[in-house]
Design an enzyme around this catalytic site. Structure first.
Site, mmCIF file in Angstrom:
data_model
loop_
_atom_site.group_PDB
_atom_site.id
_atom_site.type_symbol
_atom_site.label_atom_id
_atom_site.label_comp_id
_atom_site.label_asym_id
_atom_site.label_seq_id
_atom_site.Cartn_x
_atom_site.Cartn_y
_atom_site.Cartn_z
ATOM 1 N N GLU A 14 -39.730 95.008 -90.345
ATOM 2 C CA GLU A 14 -40.321 96.284 -90.784
ATOM 3 C C GLU A 14 -41.492 96.048 -91.729
ATOM 4 O O GLU A 14 -42.421 96.826 -91.784
ATOM 5 C CB GLU A 14 -39.271 97.164 -91.483
ATOM 6 C CG GLU A 14 -38.256 97.786 -90.548
ATOM 7 C CD GLU A 14 -38.830 98.915 -89.665
ATOM 8 O OE1 GLU A 14 -39.907 99.457 -89.974
ATOM 9 O OE2 GLU A 14 -38.183 99.225 -88.656
ATOM 10 N N CYS B 113 -29.741 101.684 -81.892
ATOM 11 C CA CYS B 113 -29.536 100.881 -83.098
ATOM 12 C C CYS B 113 -28.097 100.373 -83.053
ATOM 13 O O CYS B 113 -27.161 101.168 -82.861
ATOM 14 C CB CYS B 113 -29.741 101.789 -84.311
ATOM 15 S SG CYS B 113 -29.236 101.074 -85.867
ATOM 16 N N HIS C 141 -34.178 95.490 -83.487
ATOM 17 C CA HIS C 141 -35.424 94.959 -84.055
ATOM 18 C C HIS C 141 -35.742 93.556 -83.512
ATOM 19 O O HIS C 141 -36.896 93.149 -83.504
ATOM 20 C CB HIS C 141 -35.319 94.840 -85.587
ATOM 21 C CG HIS C 141 -35.533 96.128 -86.323
ATOM 22 N ND1 HIS C 141 -34.613 97.149 -86.318
ATOM 23 C CD2 HIS C 141 -36.574 96.551 -87.086
ATOM 24 C CE1 HIS C 141 -35.071 98.147 -87.071
ATOM 25 N NE2 HIS C 141 -36.254 97.813 -87.539
ATOM 26 N N ASP D 46 -33.274 105.291 -84.260
ATOM 27 C CA ASP D 46 -33.012 104.015 -84.938
ATOM 28 C C ASP D 46 -33.430 104.193 -86.396
ATOM 29 O O ASP D 46 -34.016 105.222 -86.757
ATOM 30 C CB ASP D 46 -33.846 102.897 -84.275
ATOM 31 C CG ASP D 46 -33.687 101.545 -84.969
ATOM 32 O OD1 ASP D 46 -32.544 101.145 -85.245
ATOM 33 O OD2 ASP D 46 -34.703 100.880 -85.254
ATOM 34 N N SER D 47 -33.190 103.170 -87.205
ATOM 35 C CA SER D 47 -33.640 103.241 -88.600
ATOM 36 C C SER D 47 -35.162 103.145 -88.695
ATOM 37 O O SER D 47 -35.747 103.587 -89.674
ATOM 38 C CB SER D 47 -33.024 102.089 -89.402
ATOM 39 O OG SER D 47 -33.442 100.858 -88.852
ATOM 40 N N CYS E 71 -29.427 93.398 -82.600
ATOM 41 C CA CYS E 71 -30.141 94.365 -83.437
ATOM 42 C C CYS E 71 -31.398 94.694 -82.646
ATOM 43 O O CYS E 71 -32.078 93.769 -82.159
ATOM 44 C CB CYS E 71 -30.493 93.741 -84.787
ATOM 45 S SG CYS E 71 -31.631 94.754 -85.771
HETATM 46 N N1 DGL Z 1 -32.299 98.165 -85.393
HETATM 47 C C1 DGL Z 1 -31.063 98.368 -86.027
HETATM 48 C C2 DGL Z 1 -29.927 97.655 -85.366
HETATM 49 O O1 DGL Z 1 -29.983 97.510 -84.154
HETATM 50 C C3 DGL Z 1 -31.009 98.511 -87.518
HETATM 51 C C4 DGL Z 1 -31.624 97.478 -88.365
HETATM 52 C C5 DGL Z 1 -31.554 97.940 -89.795
HETATM 53 O O2 DGL Z 1 -32.105 99.007 -90.087
HETATM 54 O O3 DGL Z 1 -30.900 97.255 -90.593
HETATM 55 O O4 DGL Z 1 -28.959 97.290 -85.983
#
Ligand code: DGL
Length: 282
Positions: free
Chosen positions: A156, A75, A190, A12-13, A188
């Site tokens: 984050e 992600c 996150h 993931d990021s 997402c």
């Molecule tokens: N967690 C990621 C997603 O599911 C990326 C969030 C990001 O880095 O913008 O899209």
């Protein structure tokens, strides 16, 4: 070492994919995991498709060099931008999975004929990938999508449980686009980290008279467990399950050190955290 003992690579990021890794660790405790958080390039959601693809290819190279039997794109933004490309690139060297297909299958089985909300990054929402895949299954589901680009960077930054976050969540979720929905896809990885804040928004809204949604009837759809189950199904089917009795190892790599990554990883994985720095550009 037999192929079944090879690790599962997850990326993931940043911290978001840890929600998926945690569910995988719980469901498949014997598997060895390698997690890559591309913290140097986050947020992915605001980047171009080409940029996300180039980061994803570099991470796939790293994970293949570690002999990963599976590469799980934890992600949504990278799943939307890079899944097809990675599948082709990796070929038969490893299985490639994304987080969108298992959620689409889940929603199609349970919400035929209903209105479903989706929140995610700009990349995920603008790609229209959820809508295309859901429409392809002909279940007469109306998808109401809204980009919520501030959320992942705030998570984050460690803004969870903060008034500013609560205000941002309120602004986004009160948008007319998300009226009259039965369930909300947290599109997402996150967002499960702020599930409480999202639930609180709907609870507070219920206390007001003009609530358009009712928390009792709105289900928050978090992909982590759904994806972990789908991964287990694939490993069983392909005879790739690690049948070792011992608990698997987890290793974490990040492309740039961030405190928030270390804190979340430590919170989620109550084991001695092996966190290594791996700059992607060297
Ligand atoms: N967690 C990621 C997603 O599911 C990326 C969030 C990001 O880095 O913008 O899209």
């Amino acid at each position: 070492m037999s192929k079944t003992q090879n690790p599962i690579g997850i990326f993931d990021s940043g911290t978001g994919g840890l929600t998926v890794a945690k569910a995988v660790r719980k469901l498949l405790p014997n598997e060895n995991l390698i997690y890559f958080g591309d913290t140097a390039h986050l947020p992915y959601g605001d980047k171009s498709t080409e940029a996300i693809q180039s980061y994803s290819l570099k991470i796939a190279n790293f994970l293949m060099a570690q002999n990963c039997k599976v590469i799980l794109i934890a992600c949504n933004s990278a799943s939307a931008a890079s899944y097809k490309l990675l599948k082709e690139y990796v070929g038969s060297k490893a299985r490639v999975m994304n987080v969108i297909d298992p959620m689409v299958a889940h929603v199609s089985e349970r919400y035929a004929g209903k209105n479903i909300g989706l929140i995610g990054t700009k990349q995920t929402i603008n790609s229209n990938v959820y809508k295309k895949k859901i429409d392809d299954l002909n279940q007469n589901i109306t998808l109401k999508s809204l980009a919520t680009p501030l959320l992942a960077p705030m998570i984050e930054e460690g803004f969870a449980q903060n008034k500013i976050l609560a205000n941002v969540v309120e602004q986004y979720l009160s948008d007319v686009t998300l009226e009259n929905i039965e369930a909300l896809i947290l599109g997402c990885t996150h967002y499960p980290l702020i599930k409480n804040e999202i639930e609180n928004f709907y609870k507070n809204q219920n206390l007001t008279n003009n609530a358009t949604n009712n928390i009792e009837s709105i289900t928050l759809l978090d992909s982590s467990e759904i994806v972990a189950k789908s991964l287990r199904g694939m490993l069983e089917m392909e005879d790739l399950l690690n049948r070792n009795e011992q608990k698997g190892e987890s290793k974490f790599y990040i492309s740039d050190y961030t405190q928030s990554f270390e804190a979340t990883a430590q919170l989620f994985f109550d084991e001695n955290l092996h966190l290594a720095h791996y700059p992607l550009w060297e």
